[in-house]
Design a protein around this motif. Structure first.
Motif, PDB file in Angstrom:
ATOM      1  N   LEU A 333      32.362  59.701  73.873  1.00 14.29           N
ATOM      2  CA  LEU A 333      33.243  60.102  74.971  1.00 14.29           C
ATOM      3  C   LEU A 333      33.594  61.587  74.883  1.00 14.29           C
ATOM      4  O   LEU A 333      33.504  62.325  75.872  1.00 14.29           O
ATOM      5  CB  LEU A 333      34.516  59.250  74.950  1.00 14.29           C
ATOM      6  N   LEU A 334      34.001  62.043  73.697  1.00 14.62           N
ATOM      7  CA  LEU A 334      34.402  63.442  73.528  1.00 14.62           C
ATOM      8  C   LEU A 334      33.254  64.397  73.838  1.00 14.62           C
ATOM      9  O   LEU A 334      33.473  65.507  74.344  1.00 14.62           O
ATOM     10  CB  LEU A 334      34.913  63.673  72.100  1.00 14.62           C
ATOM     11  N   ARG A 335      32.043  64.010  73.540  1.00 13.75           N
ATOM     12  CA  ARG A 335      30.895  64.894  73.768  1.00 13.75           C
ATOM     13  C   ARG A 335      30.661  65.165  75.251  1.00 13.75           C
ATOM     14  O   ARG A 335      30.030  66.162  75.602  1.00 13.75           O
ATOM     15  CB  ARG A 335      29.642  64.287  73.145  1.00 13.75           C
ATOM     16  N   HIS A 336      31.200  64.303  76.111  1.00 14.77           N
ATOM     17  CA  HIS A 336      31.005  64.487  77.547  1.00 14.77           C
ATOM     18  C   HIS A 336      32.239  65.067  78.230  1.00 14.77           C
ATOM     19  O   HIS A 336      32.224  65.229  79.458  1.00 14.77           O
ATOM     20  CB  HIS A 336      30.651  63.148  78.205  1.00 14.77           C
ATOM     21  N   LEU A 337      33.298  65.366  77.475  1.00 11.13           N
ATOM     22  CA  LEU A 337      34.540  65.860  78.077  1.00 11.13           C
ATOM     23  C   LEU A 337      34.864  67.270  77.595  1.00 11.13           C
ATOM     24  O   LEU A 337      34.532  67.649  76.471  1.00 11.13           O
ATOM     25  CB  LEU A 337      35.713  64.933  77.736  1.00 11.13           C
ATOM     26  N   ARG A 338      35.544  68.012  78.460  1.00 12.48           N
ATOM     27  CA  ARG A 338      36.089  69.320  78.105  1.00 12.48           C
ATOM     28  C   ARG A 338      37.516  69.378  78.652  1.00 12.48           C
ATOM     29  O   ARG A 338      37.753  69.094  79.819  1.00 12.48           O
ATOM     30  CB  ARG A 338      35.250  70.458  78.708  1.00 12.48           C
ATOM     31  N   PHE A 339      38.448  69.761  77.784  1.00  9.79           N
ATOM     32  CA  PHE A 339      39.848  69.816  78.194  1.00  9.79           C
ATOM     33  C   PHE A 339      40.573  70.878  77.386  1.00  9.79           C
ATOM     34  O   PHE A 339      40.049  71.381  76.379  1.00  9.79           O
ATOM     35  CB  PHE A 339      40.525  68.450  78.038  1.00  9.79           C
ATOM     36  N   PRO A 340      41.808  71.261  77.776  1.00  7.41           N
ATOM     37  CA  PRO A 340      42.535  72.339  77.084  1.00  7.41           C
ATOM     38  C   PRO A 340      42.850  71.974  75.639  1.00  7.41           C
ATOM     39  O   PRO A 340      42.954  70.805  75.264  1.00  7.41           O
ATOM     40  CB  PRO A 340      43.815  72.494  77.913  1.00  7.41           C
ATOM     41  N   SER A 341      43.038  72.998  74.839  1.00  5.53           N
ATOM     42  CA  SER A 341      43.369  72.792  73.427  1.00  5.53           C
ATOM     43  C   SER A 341      44.768  72.225  73.249  1.00  5.53           C
ATOM     44  O   SER A 341      45.117  71.760  72.164  1.00  5.53           O
ATOM     45  CB  SER A 341      43.251  74.117  72.666  1.00  5.53           C
ATOM     46  N   THR A 342      45.595  72.263  74.296  1.00  9.42           N
ATOM     47  CA  THR A 342      46.970  71.756  74.211  1.00  9.42           C
ATOM     48  C   THR A 342      47.063  70.251  74.431  1.00  9.42           C
ATOM     49  O   THR A 342      48.159  69.690  74.380  1.00  9.42           O
ATOM     50  CB  THR A 342      47.856  72.457  75.244  1.00  9.42           C
ATOM     51  N   VAL A 343      45.956  69.584  74.696  1.00  7.15           N
ATOM     52  CA  VAL A 343      45.991  68.158  74.990  1.00  7.15           C
ATOM     53  C   VAL A 343      46.488  67.372  73.777  1.00  7.15           C
ATOM     54  O   VAL A 343      46.238  67.743  72.627  1.00  7.15           O
ATOM     55  CB  VAL A 343      44.595  67.663  75.412  1.00  7.15           C
ATOM     56  N   SER A 344      47.245  66.304  74.039  1.00 14.27           N
ATOM     57  CA  SER A 344      47.636  65.366  72.986  1.00 14.27           C
ATOM     58  C   SER A 344      46.630  64.222  72.999  1.00 14.27           C
ATOM     59  O   SER A 344      46.423  63.574  74.028  1.00 14.27           O
ATOM     60  CB  SER A 344      49.057  64.839  73.222  1.00 14.27           C
ATOM     61  N   LEU A 345      46.014  63.989  71.852  1.00 13.10           N
ATOM     62  CA  LEU A 345      44.889  63.063  71.778  1.00 13.10           C
ATOM     63  C   LEU A 345      45.181  61.960  70.772  1.00 13.10           C
ATOM     64  O   LEU A 345      45.628  62.222  69.656  1.00 13.10           O
ATOM     65  CB  LEU A 345      43.625  63.834  71.386  1.00 13.10           C
ATOM     66  N   GLN A 346      44.922  60.711  71.189  1.00 11.37           N
ATOM     67  CA  GLN A 346      45.170  59.557  70.312  1.00 11.37           C
ATOM     68  C   GLN A 346      43.937  58.658  70.287  1.00 11.37           C
ATOM     69  O   GLN A 346      43.370  58.331  71.331  1.00 11.37           O
ATOM     70  CB  GLN A 346      46.383  58.765  70.804  1.00 11.37           C
ATOM     71  N   PHE A 347      43.546  58.291  69.082  1.00  6.42           N
ATOM     72  CA  PHE A 347      42.388  57.410  68.902  1.00  6.42           C
ATOM     73  C   PHE A 347      42.785  56.267  67.983  1.00  6.42           C
ATOM     74  O   PHE A 347      43.308  56.472  66.888  1.00  6.42           O
ATOM     75  CB  PHE A 347      41.214  58.196  68.305  1.00  6.42           C
ATOM     76  N   LYS A 348      42.539  55.018  68.457  1.00  6.58           N
ATOM     77  CA  LYS A 348      42.827  53.826  67.666  1.00  6.58           C
ATOM     78  C   LYS A 348      41.556  53.005  67.534  1.00  6.58           C
ATOM     79  O   LYS A 348      40.808  52.860  68.498  1.00  6.58           O
ATOM     80  CB  LYS A 348      43.914  52.967  68.336  1.00  6.58           C
ATOM     81  N   SER A 349      41.341  52.490  66.346  1.00  7.38           N
ATOM     82  CA  SER A 349      40.132  51.689  66.131  1.00  7.38           C
ATOM     83  C   SER A 349      40.376  50.659  65.052  1.00  7.38           C
ATOM     84  O   SER A 349      40.958  50.951  64.005  1.00  7.38           O
ATOM     85  CB  SER A 349      38.959  52.595  65.732  1.00  7.38           C
ATOM     86  N   ASN A 350      39.932  49.435  65.323  1.00  6.05           N
ATOM     87  CA  ASN A 350      39.969  48.374  64.320  1.00  6.05           C
ATOM     88  C   ASN A 350      38.632  48.230  63.609  1.00  6.05           C
ATOM     89  O   ASN A 350      38.503  47.439  62.678  1.00  6.05           O
ATOM     90  CB  ASN A 350      40.352  47.043  64.967  1.00  6.05           C
ATOM     91  N   ASN A 351      37.641  48.992  64.062  1.00  8.93           N
ATOM     92  CA  ASN A 351      36.335  48.985  63.414  1.00  8.93           C
ATOM     93  C   ASN A 351      36.353  49.924  62.210  1.00  8.93           C
ATOM     94  O   ASN A 351      37.041  50.950  62.212  1.00  8.93           O
ATOM     95  CB  ASN A 351      35.242  49.432  64.384  1.00  8.93           C
TER      96      ASN A 351
END
Length: 543
Positions: A333-351
């Motif tokens: 997903l990240l490889r296809h997106l571009r956004f400002p450096s100020t973005v708040s980013l959250q990633f959750k994974s049970n894998n």
């Protein structure tokens, strides 16, 4: 002769008994008459008393009516009664948003929580102003039939917000169909489905197929019903929703080709299953959302990982990105997106997140944060490790054997702003990176070593593990460490052996028990919770 005497005796006795029976009957008839007269007397008395009571009640009603009039006249002389109706309406609108009315369930029976509507019972003036202002009556909660009908009637022709509750009265369904027959008035729809209401929601979805809702700004669909398809028809609201800005769908899936996926500012899609969607449709849908500010995703198309990496989408206004899924999906997903450096980013994974995924994750983070990156990130070029800028604060938690959380703040903050950020989960546009992974603690430690720690001054260790302590030795600006866990003394001993912060060591008594939270500051070592017990405390400072 004797027979004649016997017959005469029987005749005399018979006559006597007949006369006696007649006398008894006459006495009974007399007593019955007396009782009837007595009852009639009481009935007459009761009627008189009833009339007197009715007269008293009438006088009481007259007095109450007069009392209400006098109170109304008195209220009319108070200062609040001289407020212009226009100003009072604005006050009521503010109160409605701060103290909303609602329908709640008690033992599976809907009940009304009146909230702001209590102001309609303060005085006649307030009630008249409230009832004559349709914009106050735009929240239609379909749960109780009489309540929903009353609110819908008072809303007149104003735009309405429709909330469909899980358990509604059967009689309330006619109100729901009445509202759905007026889609041009819908401003907001909230639909909370449940397994026992599948037929209702199936019909609701059908009624909204190919329908235009030109004023709709927010759509929330949460939960799914047994035996109902969890994928919505692509023509759901297919007639057009030009003003739709907020779309939140959980438990269902909207095809990426749906026309409602356009012009959104907030998008949250978390389906229960992957329905075989294609990466091309997914990226095409995101490309129709250039003004997106918040994006929350669950399952992604399976072919996204192998899709052309040159297909990149920019979100210059994005302030918050949340994703829950596998590490491979997140990196793709990240490889296809571009956004400002100020973005708040959250990633959750049970894998399980593997160590060999770290380089790909960091590369994807760097490439995605490429919009509006400051040319200087306040880190010496010799120590600059990523383009994400220096870390000012971090929180690390470890729940053995695998679940780890690492939260990084790429902006300066104090203890107060840190606590505020925790209360809001993930603040928008505040340069926060939150990772919740099923991984060994040393995996997140390896991720952390990729960031510049020159400006790190605040650390919150919510774990019994000492994994990160060796990394903190490379943080020259560290000022505060907050500790929590069952082995706080182990931390203290480790820090005493290898001090992390400069300053003279000090001793403090009257410490909290081991399960409490602690803060290590530049000058002292103090508890952040209530003090109980007595334990020696060592200042943790670099000599």
């Amino acid at each position: 002769m004797y027979a004649t005497i016997s017959s005469l005796t029987q005749y005399i006795l018979g006559s006597f008994m007949k006369d006696s029976e007649k006398t008894k009957e006459a006495d009974i008839d007399r007593q019955i008459l007396e009782h009837h007269l007595h009852i009639q007397k009481h009935i007459s008395r009761l009627a008189s008393l009833t009339q007197q009571a009715d007269d008293h009640h009438a006088r009481i009603r007259d007095h109450n009516k007069r009392l209400i009039e006098l109170r109304g006249q008195r209220n009319g002389q108070t200062s609040i009664s001289f407020l212009p109706p226009e100003l009072l309406r604005e006050i009521f609108l503010y109160l409605r948003d701060e103290w909303p009315s609602s329908i709640f369930e008690t033992s599976s029976v809907p009940r009304v929580k009146f909230g702001w509507i209590n102001v309609t019972h303060v005085c006649r003036f307030w009630r008249e102003v409230a009832l004559q202002y349709p914009q106050l009556w735009t929240q239609v909660d379909v749960g109780l039939a009489n309540w929903a009908e009353m609110v819908l009637e008072r809303s007149k022709g104003a735009d309405i917000s429709l909330e469909i509750l899980p358990n509604i009265e059967t009689s309330a369904q006619r109100v729901l169909w009445d509202v759905l027959s007026q889609p041009h008035r819908l401003r907001q729809i909230k639909l909370y489905s449940r397994f026992n209401s599948k037929s209702l929601y199936k019909e609701a979805f059908e009624r909204l197929k190919d329908v235009a809702a030109p004023r709709l700004r927010s759509l929330v669909i949460a939960g799914s019903c047994v035996d109902l398809p969890t994928i919505l028809d692509k023509n759901f609201l297919g007639g057009g929703t030009p003003r739709l800005r907020h779309l939140d769908v959980q438990g269902y899936f909207i095809p990426w080709t749906s026309p409602i996926l356009s012009g959104l500012h907030v998008l949250n899609i978390q389906p229960t299953h992957n329905f075989g969607s294609h990466a091309s449709d997914f990226l095409a849908a995101l490309r129709r959302l250039p003004d997106l500010e918040e994006l929350t995703l669950g399952r992604l198309p399976q072919d996204l990982e192998s899709f052309d990496k040159k297909q990149v989408i920019s979100f210059p206004r994005l302030a918050k990105l949340t994703f829950e899924g596998s590490g491979q999906e997140f990196i793709a997903l990240l490889r296809h997106l571009r956004f400002p450096s100020t973005v708040s980013l959250q990633f959750k994974s049970n894998n399980i997140f593997q160590r060999n995924q770290i380089p790909d994750l960091l590369e994807a983070l760097e490439s995605s944060h490429s919009l509006n990156v400051s040319p200087s990130n306040n880190c010496p070029s010799s120590k600059r490790k990523t383009a994400l800028g220096p870390i000012h604060a971090l929180q690390f938690g470890y729940d053995p054997p695998f679940m780890c959380t690492l939260k990084l703040w790429r902006r300066p903050l104090t203890c107060d702003t840190y606590d505020t950020d925790l209360a809001t989960d993930l603040p928008r546009g505040q340069s926060v990176l939150s990772l919740g992974l099923a991984a060994a603690s040393d995996v997140l430690r390896d991720i952390l070593t990729s960031f510049c720690l020159d400006n790190l001054h605040f650390v919150d260790l919510q774990t019994d593990s000492t994994t990160l302590l060796s990394i903190l030795e490379d943080a020259p600006s560290l000022k505060t460490i907050r500790l929590s866990g069952n082995n706080v003394i182990d931390f203290i001993a480790r820090l005493f052996e290898s001090p992390l912060m400069p300053g003279p060591p000090k001793m403090y008594d009257n410490f909290a028990p081991l399960s409490s939270d602690y803060s290590l500051t530049k000058k002292l070592f103090k508890p952040t919770s209530s003090i109980s017990g007595s334990l020696p405390a060592f200042g943790a400072y670099r000599s």
